[in-house]
Design an enzyme around this catalytic site. Structure first.
Site, PDB file in Angstrom:
ATOM      1  N   ASN A   1      14.031  -8.969  -0.856  1.00  0.00           N
ATOM      2  CA  ASN A   1      12.987  -7.987  -1.172  1.00  0.00           C
ATOM      3  C   ASN A   1      13.335  -6.620  -0.593  1.00  0.00           C
ATOM      4  OD1 ASN A   1      11.459  -9.851  -2.587  1.00  0.00           O
ATOM      5  ND2 ASN A   1      10.091 -10.288  -0.883  1.00  0.00           N
TER       6      ASN A   1
ATOM      7  N   HIS B   1       0.830  -1.211   0.000  1.00  0.00           N
ATOM      8  CA  HIS B   1       0.000   0.000   0.000  1.00  0.00           C
ATOM      9  C   HIS B   1       0.868   1.266   0.000  1.00  0.00           C
ATOM     10  CE1 HIS B   1      -3.843  -2.020   0.584  1.00  0.00           C
ATOM     11  NE2 HIS B   1      -3.341  -2.700   1.594  1.00  0.00           N
ATOM     12  N   GLY B   2       2.183   1.101  -0.146  1.00  0.00           N
ATOM     13  CA  GLY B   2       3.070   2.261  -0.148  1.00  0.00           C
ATOM     14  C   GLY B   2       3.449   2.760   1.233  1.00  0.00           C
ATOM     15  N   LEU B   3       3.162   1.967   2.278  1.00  0.00           N
ATOM     16  CA  LEU B   3       3.434   2.424   3.644  1.00  0.00           C
ATOM     17  C   LEU B   3       4.929   2.425   3.953  1.00  0.00           C
ATOM     18  CD1 LEU B   3       0.518   0.695   5.577  1.00  0.00           C
ATOM     19  CD2 LEU B   3       0.542   2.884   4.408  1.00  0.00           C
TER      20      LEU B   3
ATOM     21  N   TYR C   1      15.477  -0.987  -1.096  1.00  0.00           N
ATOM     22  CA  TYR C   1      16.412   0.080  -0.741  1.00  0.00           C
ATOM     23  C   TYR C   1      17.268   0.491  -1.938  1.00  0.00           C
ATOM     24  CZ  TYR C   1      14.916  -0.917   3.994  1.00  0.00           C
ATOM     25  OH  TYR C   1      14.157  -1.099   5.117  1.00  0.00           O
TER      26      TYR C   1
ATOM     27  N   ASN D   1      17.496 -10.909   3.041  1.00  0.00           N
ATOM     28  CA  ASN D   1      16.202 -10.253   2.821  1.00  0.00           C
ATOM     29  C   ASN D   1      16.235  -9.550   1.460  1.00  0.00           C
ATOM     30  OD1 ASN D   1      13.755  -8.916   2.942  1.00  0.00           O
ATOM     31  ND2 ASN D   1      14.020  -8.248   5.056  1.00  0.00           N
TER      32      ASN D   1
ATOM     33  N   LYS E   1      16.360   0.434  -5.027  1.00  0.00           N
ATOM     34  CA  LYS E   1      15.463   1.229  -5.868  1.00  0.00           C
ATOM     35  C   LYS E   1      15.365   2.671  -5.345  1.00  0.00           C
ATOM     36  CE  LYS E   1      10.715   0.921  -7.570  1.00  0.00           C
ATOM     37  NZ  LYS E   1       9.497   0.151  -7.517  1.00  0.00           N
TER      38      LYS E   1
END
Length: 170
Positions: free
Chosen positions: A136, A104-106, A141, A134, A143
């Site tokens: 994902n 959700h972009g949180l 990070y 980790n 990105k």
């Protein structure tokens, strides 16, 4: 709707609940119950969290989704940083979102909050440690412009693991 609010000592019990829940969700599959429980008892006991909340160089924020606490952020400056990175750096020590609220972009909003604090405090760099397995989180990070600048040991109970240190110059 999403909102971010700063935590204080009155939020210690809620912080403990979200901390234990999100850490367990994230790492239970990869660690023995003994090591996980030893870490949770040490890192997230109420007195330890109250001390962290009282530290003027550390700041906690809850992220809410539809008025429910969905995750949280902890940033450290100056001597509160877990590594000696100097006064020009801000550490993102913890950034967690409940699995139910992911996508959700949180996490992005919490990281943006950390960037905002770093810029307000005139920091030159922002850094964090992320478990080497980790993938994902590492991709997230990267990105966002973080690059690996080192590594350090992280202990889950008495199980030594490796966190990559990732840094972004501001």
């Amino acid at each position: 709707m999403m909102t971010i609010k700063k935590c204080n000592l009155e939020n210690a019990s809620e912080l403990q609940r979200i901390s234990v829940e999100t850490f367990t969700e994230t790492f239970k599959e990869h660690n023995s119950p003994e090591h996980l429980n030893a870490y949770l008892e040490k890192a997230y006991n109420l007195e330890a969290l109250k001390q962290e909340l009282a530290n003027p160089s550390s700041h906690f924020f809850f992220v809410y989704w539809e008025q429910e606490i969905a995750g949280y952020l902890k940033v450290n400056m100056d001597k509160a940083q877990t590594e000696a990175m100097g006064s020009g750096s801000l550490e993102v020590e913890r950034i967690y979102v409940k699995q139910h609220y992911q996508k959700h972009g949180l996490g992005k909003a919490l990281l943006n909050k950390a960037f905002e604090i770093a810029l307000d405090e005139k920091k030159q760099a922002i850094w964090l440690g992320v478990w080497e397995d980790n993938t994902n989180a590492i991709a997230f990070y990267q990105k966002k412009g973080f690059v690996q600048t080192g590594s350090h040991s992280f202990f889950m109970g008495d199980d030594e693991q490796v966190d990559l240190i990732m840094t972004k110059t501001l």
